[in-house]
Scaffold this motif. Sequence first.
Motif, PDB file in Angstrom:
ATOM      1  N   PRO A  66       0.807  -1.231   0.000  1.00 30.16           N
ATOM      2  CA  PRO A  66       0.000   0.000   0.000  1.00 30.16           C
ATOM      3  C   PRO A  66       0.837   1.276   0.000  1.00 30.16           C
ATOM      4  O   PRO A  66       0.369   2.332  -0.432  1.00 30.16           O
ATOM      5  CB  PRO A  66      -0.822  -0.123   1.291  1.00 30.16           C
ATOM      6  N   ILE A  67       2.084   1.179   0.469  1.00 27.78           N
ATOM      7  CA  ILE A  67       2.941   2.358   0.524  1.00 27.78           C
ATOM      8  C   ILE A  67       3.366   2.789  -0.870  1.00 27.78           C
ATOM      9  O   ILE A  67       3.444   3.982  -1.175  1.00 27.78           O
ATOM     10  CB  ILE A  67       4.190   2.082   1.394  1.00 27.78           C
ATOM     11  N   ILE A  68       3.640   1.811  -1.736  1.00 28.79           N
ATOM     12  CA  ILE A  68       4.114   2.169  -3.080  1.00 28.79           C
ATOM     13  C   ILE A  68       2.969   2.220  -4.089  1.00 28.79           C
ATOM     14  O   ILE A  68       3.184   2.599  -5.237  1.00 28.79           O
ATOM     15  CB  ILE A  68       5.213   1.198  -3.559  1.00 28.79           C
ATOM     16  N   GLY A  69       1.749   1.869  -3.662  1.00 30.92           N
ATOM     17  CA  GLY A  69       0.619   1.902  -4.587  1.00 30.92           C
ATOM     18  C   GLY A  69       0.004   3.278  -4.693  1.00 30.92           C
ATOM     19  O   GLY A  69      -1.210   3.454  -4.514  1.00 30.92           O
ATOM     20  N   LYS A  70       0.815   4.262  -4.973  1.00 28.47           N
ATOM     21  CA  LYS A  70       0.359   5.654  -5.067  1.00 28.47           C
ATOM     22  C   LYS A  70       0.750   6.229  -6.424  1.00 28.47           C
ATOM     23  O   LYS A  70       1.684   5.760  -7.061  1.00 28.47           O
ATOM     24  CB  LYS A  70       1.011   6.513  -3.963  1.00 28.47           C
ATOM     25  N   ASP A  71       0.023   7.267  -6.854  1.00 30.11           N
ATOM     26  CA  ASP A  71       0.390   7.931  -8.107  1.00 30.11           C
ATOM     27  C   ASP A  71       1.773   8.551  -7.991  1.00 30.11           C
ATOM     28  O   ASP A  71       2.591   8.460  -8.901  1.00 30.11           O
ATOM     29  CB  ASP A  71      -0.640   9.020  -8.457  1.00 30.11           C
ATOM     30  N   THR A  72       2.050   9.188  -6.862  1.00 30.51           N
ATOM     31  CA  THR A  72       3.375   9.736  -6.578  1.00 30.51           C
ATOM     32  C   THR A  72       3.842   9.203  -5.244  1.00 30.51           C
ATOM     33  O   THR A  72       3.135   9.313  -4.244  1.00 30.51           O
ATOM     34  CB  THR A  72       3.339  11.276  -6.528  1.00 30.51           C
ATOM     35  N   ILE A  73       5.026   8.602  -5.232  1.00 28.22           N
ATOM     36  CA  ILE A  73       5.575   8.059  -3.995  1.00 28.22           C
ATOM     37  C   ILE A  73       6.365   9.161  -3.304  1.00 28.22           C
ATOM     38  O   ILE A  73       7.376   9.625  -3.813  1.00 28.22           O
ATOM     39  CB  ILE A  73       6.468   6.845  -4.285  1.00 28.22           C
ATOM     40  N   THR A  74       5.886   9.595  -2.148  1.00 29.12           N
ATOM     41  CA  THR A  74       6.486  10.725  -1.443  1.00 29.12           C
ATOM     42  C   THR A  74       7.785  10.330  -0.761  1.00 29.12           C
ATOM     43  O   THR A  74       8.079   9.142  -0.586  1.00 29.12           O
ATOM     44  CB  THR A  74       5.521  11.258  -0.374  1.00 29.12           C
ATOM     45  N   VAL A  75       8.535  11.337  -0.338  1.00 30.15           N
ATOM     46  CA  VAL A  75       9.769  11.073   0.382  1.00 30.15           C
ATOM     47  C   VAL A  75       9.483  10.342   1.685  1.00 30.15           C
ATOM     48  O   VAL A  75      10.266   9.486   2.117  1.00 30.15           O
ATOM     49  CB  VAL A  75      10.551  12.387   0.630  1.00 30.15           C
ATOM     50  N   GLU A  76       8.346  10.641   2.311  1.00 29.64           N
ATOM     51  CA  GLU A  76       7.983   9.958   3.553  1.00 29.64           C
ATOM     52  C   GLU A  76       7.759   8.460   3.304  1.00 29.64           C
ATOM     53  O   GLU A  76       8.175   7.618   4.106  1.00 29.64           O
ATOM     54  CB  GLU A  76       6.712  10.582   4.151  1.00 29.64           C
ATOM     55  N   ASN A  77       7.126   8.146   2.173  1.00 27.27           N
ATOM     56  CA  ASN A  77       6.895   6.735   1.859  1.00 27.27           C
ATOM     57  C   ASN A  77       8.186   6.021   1.470  1.00 27.27           C
ATOM     58  O   ASN A  77       8.354   4.830   1.756  1.00 27.27           O
ATOM     59  CB  ASN A  77       5.854   6.612   0.750  1.00 27.27           C
TER      60      ASN A  77
END
Length: 283
Positions: free
Chosen positions: A252-263
Amino acid sequence: MMRALLTGNGPSAKLIFPMLPRLITTALCGFAVANALAEPPPSTIDLSKFPAAAVEDVVVPVPSEIFIVLDKLGTPNWKGELRDNLGTNTGNRAQIALLLGTVIADGFIAVEAEDSEKVKQIGQEVLVLADGINVRKAVIARSKSITDKAEAKDWRAVRSELDGALQDVRGAMQELGDDELAQLVSLGGWIRGTQVLTSIVGQNYSPAGAELLNQPELLNYFARRIDEMRSRNLKKEELVVKVRKLLRDIKPIIGKDTITVENVQKVNKLTTDTVKAITSEDQ
């Protein structure tokens, strides 16, 4: 460590890696990192447009082309990513397989750092760990060649020998009927590679660098291979359970449109903890 596509189902499934453009892909055949650095850094990395190459069932840990992309996005401190302690062989076959994957991954990192002494140390460690899972004969020649090529600082050849060592181990384990253990070698390499990737990207964050983490299909592949393990004892091994949880927590952490620095930092923490578990004497 790139976004992957899967074709087919079950043990015969093929893993498809989108590869980098021609100049970068040739790094796997031994082109120097300096050649790739001649090109300007990409503003984005559109993985969907890369041509594909099939790798059946197994993932080569820390592919060289990923390192070259990272070089194009900044100036990674490869020496800073090397470990003093490569881990302890506990005699547990699952742990040895995972540990062997992390050590081979460190070999690729040492090549990028052009650290001949570390490469030679890793070559010897690969031999010791291979002995622990009964495939020493498969890597004796590779281990010696890795040491010799590192002494000569022939980094192109060392990279090739590391690739070959992984394939030799995989082939020997399959001959012994240890396909599932061979998969753990690949998983160990991927975990260590992802730890290093997130460390580097986290230090010099960019959305393009973080996009290299966008690999949900690969996570699904690894998770399925664990879930489908025929050996219940192997599947219930403490480290295997931890690795399965790692895959579940990362998805779920990498399943984003943009992977933030926090992730990126979250994934680094998760993989760092798992690498510590793999290298621990307590397993």
